[in-house]
Design a protein around this motif. Structure first.
Motif, PDB file in Angstrom:
ATOM      1  N   SER A 210      88.277 -43.400 -18.701  1.00  0.00           N
ATOM      2  CA  SER A 210      88.730 -42.251 -19.488  1.00  0.00           C
ATOM      3  C   SER A 210      88.689 -42.518 -20.990  1.00  0.00           C
ATOM      4  O   SER A 210      89.120 -41.675 -21.777  1.00  0.00           O
ATOM      5  N   GLY A 211      88.173 -43.684 -21.388  1.00  0.00           N
ATOM      6  CA  GLY A 211      88.065 -43.953 -22.822  1.00  0.00           C
ATOM      7  C   GLY A 211      88.292 -45.393 -23.214  1.00  0.00           C
ATOM      8  O   GLY A 211      88.020 -45.776 -24.362  1.00  0.00           O
ATOM      9  N   MET A 212      88.751 -46.224 -22.291  1.00  0.00           N
ATOM     10  CA  MET A 212      88.927 -47.636 -22.626  1.00  0.00           C
ATOM     11  C   MET A 212      87.590 -48.366 -22.630  1.00  0.00           C
ATOM     12  O   MET A 212      87.440 -49.389 -23.317  1.00  0.00           O
ATOM     13  N   ASN A 213      86.638 -47.853 -21.861  1.00  0.00           N
ATOM     14  CA  ASN A 213      85.281 -48.421 -21.816  1.00  0.00           C
ATOM     15  C   ASN A 213      85.277 -49.877 -21.367  1.00  0.00           C
ATOM     16  O   ASN A 213      84.555 -50.712 -21.930  1.00  0.00           O
ATOM     17  N   ARG A 214      86.060 -50.127 -20.338  1.00  0.00           N
ATOM     18  CA  ARG A 214      86.073 -51.460 -19.735  1.00  0.00           C
ATOM     19  C   ARG A 214      85.567 -51.359 -18.299  1.00  0.00           C
ATOM     20  O   ARG A 214      84.478 -51.810 -17.980  1.00  0.00           O
ATOM     21  N   LEU A 215      86.349 -50.753 -17.414  1.00  0.00           N
ATOM     22  CA  LEU A 215      85.940 -50.527 -16.032  1.00  0.00           C
ATOM     23  C   LEU A 215      86.102 -49.051 -15.700  1.00  0.00           C
ATOM     24  O   LEU A 215      86.945 -48.365 -16.263  1.00  0.00           O
ATOM     25  N   GLY A 216      85.310 -48.578 -14.749  1.00  0.00           N
ATOM     26  CA  GLY A 216      85.475 -47.214 -14.262  1.00  0.00           C
ATOM     27  C   GLY A 216      84.217 -46.380 -14.379  1.00  0.00           C
ATOM     28  O   GLY A 216      83.329 -46.662 -15.201  1.00  0.00           O
ATOM     29  N   PHE A 217      84.147 -45.336 -13.578  1.00  0.00           N
ATOM     30  CA  PHE A 217      83.031 -44.402 -13.608  1.00  0.00           C
ATOM     31  C   PHE A 217      83.159 -43.473 -14.812  1.00  0.00           C
ATOM     32  O   PHE A 217      84.261 -43.031 -15.158  1.00  0.00           O
ATOM     33  N   GLU A 218      82.036 -43.168 -15.426  1.00  0.00           N
ATOM     34  CA  GLU A 218      82.031 -42.200 -16.513  1.00  0.00           C
ATOM     35  C   GLU A 218      82.439 -40.830 -15.966  1.00  0.00           C
ATOM     36  O   GLU A 218      82.197 -40.526 -14.786  1.00  0.00           O
ATOM     37  N   PRO A 219      83.076 -39.988 -16.777  1.00  0.00           N
ATOM     38  CA  PRO A 219      83.540 -38.687 -16.279  1.00  0.00           C
ATOM     39  C   PRO A 219      82.448 -37.891 -15.572  1.00  0.00           C
ATOM     40  O   PRO A 219      82.719 -37.246 -14.539  1.00  0.00           O
ATOM     41  N   GLN A 220      81.220 -37.921 -16.083  1.00  0.00           N
ATOM     42  CA  GLN A 220      80.146 -37.135 -15.474  1.00  0.00           C
ATOM     43  C   GLN A 220      79.702 -37.699 -14.119  1.00  0.00           C
ATOM     44  O   GLN A 220      79.017 -37.022 -13.344  1.00  0.00           O
ATOM     45  N   ASP A 221      80.084 -38.948 -13.815  1.00  0.00           N
ATOM     46  CA  ASP A 221      79.699 -39.574 -12.544  1.00  0.00           C
ATOM     47  C   ASP A 221      80.841 -39.629 -11.534  1.00  0.00           C
ATOM     48  O   ASP A 221      80.624 -39.998 -10.376  1.00  0.00           O
ATOM     49  N   PHE A 222      82.035 -39.263 -11.982  1.00  0.00           N
ATOM     50  CA  PHE A 222      83.218 -39.516 -11.161  1.00  0.00           C
ATOM     51  C   PHE A 222      83.188 -38.730  -9.854  1.00  0.00           C
ATOM     52  O   PHE A 222      83.446 -39.284  -8.774  1.00  0.00           O
TER      53      PHE A 222
END
Length: 354
Positions: A126-138
């Protein structure tokens, strides 16, 4: 005799801090973060003290299995997920929840075809840009998990980058709400800082870390103001006293030179014990319960305390490096770091004493 340095781990403080966090969590369940050997406090000791919590979060499969071997039956979350397909079977066998944060992990799950249901935490960047799917891929990632019959136990999660400072969580929370809106799954968002400052971030699971150990997540707020109690106190003793005259230099590099007659206590603690070598002259330290300052450069096994204004201090005097009476965040601030680093850095050679 052993070196006089040791850590006292106050299990009553851990229990107290969990109670404070529970009061802030409202109806949310608490996923206590005990990775990194319980932030340096000893994972097994921390787990037993926090046995009434709702779940534990760790960084590795070995930590998770150790908790099961201790008899823990409630949820365990792998915060970074699995690092290889071989770990998926262990997660199934030990009922360990997996954070899923990239498509390779989904492909591993698809290929492994687990025989039993797995609990998954699907992570949004959601904006930390560490781990996680980008919003458009979630939503695409979620759909792939939904298509797997053994991956029906899903929780949505994200992590805040600036819940502890003035920037706050508004930008990230907007992204989260847009992605999670109307999805019929539990949500896990709040770390220690968000838990105390942003009730809207509580969700269904909160993930406190540093607050459990009695340190403040905020640079501008003392732990005591949050009713948190230090769980680790790092103790040592003065093992020698030196008397310096003006112009005498102290320690490696001659980084401190006396400008007056001075009494210097040599403390049995150094960077091999986990004390930061970069801590400068003036870092707070307690000797016989009295506040004074460090001097000169920290060496591997020893450091220096200013005893000039403490006439009763001598060889054998008790020293507290941080903990009860000296907040770890005060030491961290003086050393230009954070309390997390100091607590986690406690060396294996520094034992626990009751």
């Amino acid at each position: 005799m052993a070196r006089p340095i040791f850590a006292h781990i106050d299990t009553d403080a851990l229990k107290h801090n969990l109670g404070v966090i529970r009061n802030h969590a409202g109806t949310a369940r608490i996923m206590a973060v005990i990775k990194a050997n319980g932030y340096g406090h000893g994972m097994a000791k921390v787990a037993r003290a926090l046995w009434t919590t709702d779940g534990f979060a760790v960084a590795s499969i070995d930590e998770a299995i150790q908790l099961r071997e201790l008899g823990w039956l409630k949820p365990i979350l792998l915060l970074e997920g699995v690092f290889g397909a071989d770990e998926i079977a262990a997660c199934v066998n030990h009922r360990i929840a997996i954070t899923v944060h990239h498509f390779d992990q989904i492909r591993m799950l698809q290929a492994s075809k687990p025989a039993q249901s797995l609990a998954l935490f699907l992570k949004l960047n959601s904006g930390m840009n560490r781990l996680g799917f980008e919003p458009q891929d979630f939503l695409r990632a979620l759909a792939q998990l939904q298509a797997m019959q053994t991956c029906t136990d899903i929780t949505l999660m994200s992590h805040f980058a600036t819940a502890d400072d003035a920037y706050g969580i508004a930008d990230q929370l907007q992204v989260i709400q847009t992605c999670f809106d109307e999805l019929p799954y539990p949500v896990s968002l709040a770390n220690s800082a968000a838990l105390f400052r942003y009730p809207a971030s509580r969700g269904d699971w909160v993930r406190p870390g540093i607050a459990l150990y009695g340190a403040s997540p905020f640079a501008d707020t003392a732990a005591s103001a949050l009713d948190l109690r230090p769980a680790m106190t790092l103790h040592s003793r003065i093992i020698a006293v030196q008397t310096l005259k003006p112009g005498d230099a102290l320690g490696y590099g001659r980084t401190w030179i006396a400008d007056r007659p001075s009494r210097i206590g040599v403390v049995a603690c150094g960077y091999a014990d986990g004390y930061p070598r970069h801590a400068p002259t003036g870092t707070p330290i307690l000797v016989n319960g009295q506040l004074t300052r460090t001097l000169g450069r920290v060496s591997m096994d020893m450091m220096f305390a200013d005893l000039t204004g403490l006439p009763d201090a001598d060889a054998g005097s008790a020293v507290i490096l941080w903990g009860k009476g000296l907040p770890v965040e005060s030491v961290a601030s003086a050393a230009g770091t954070i309390s997390y680093e100091l607590l986690c850095a406690r060396a294996q050679r520094v034992p626990d004493h009751e």
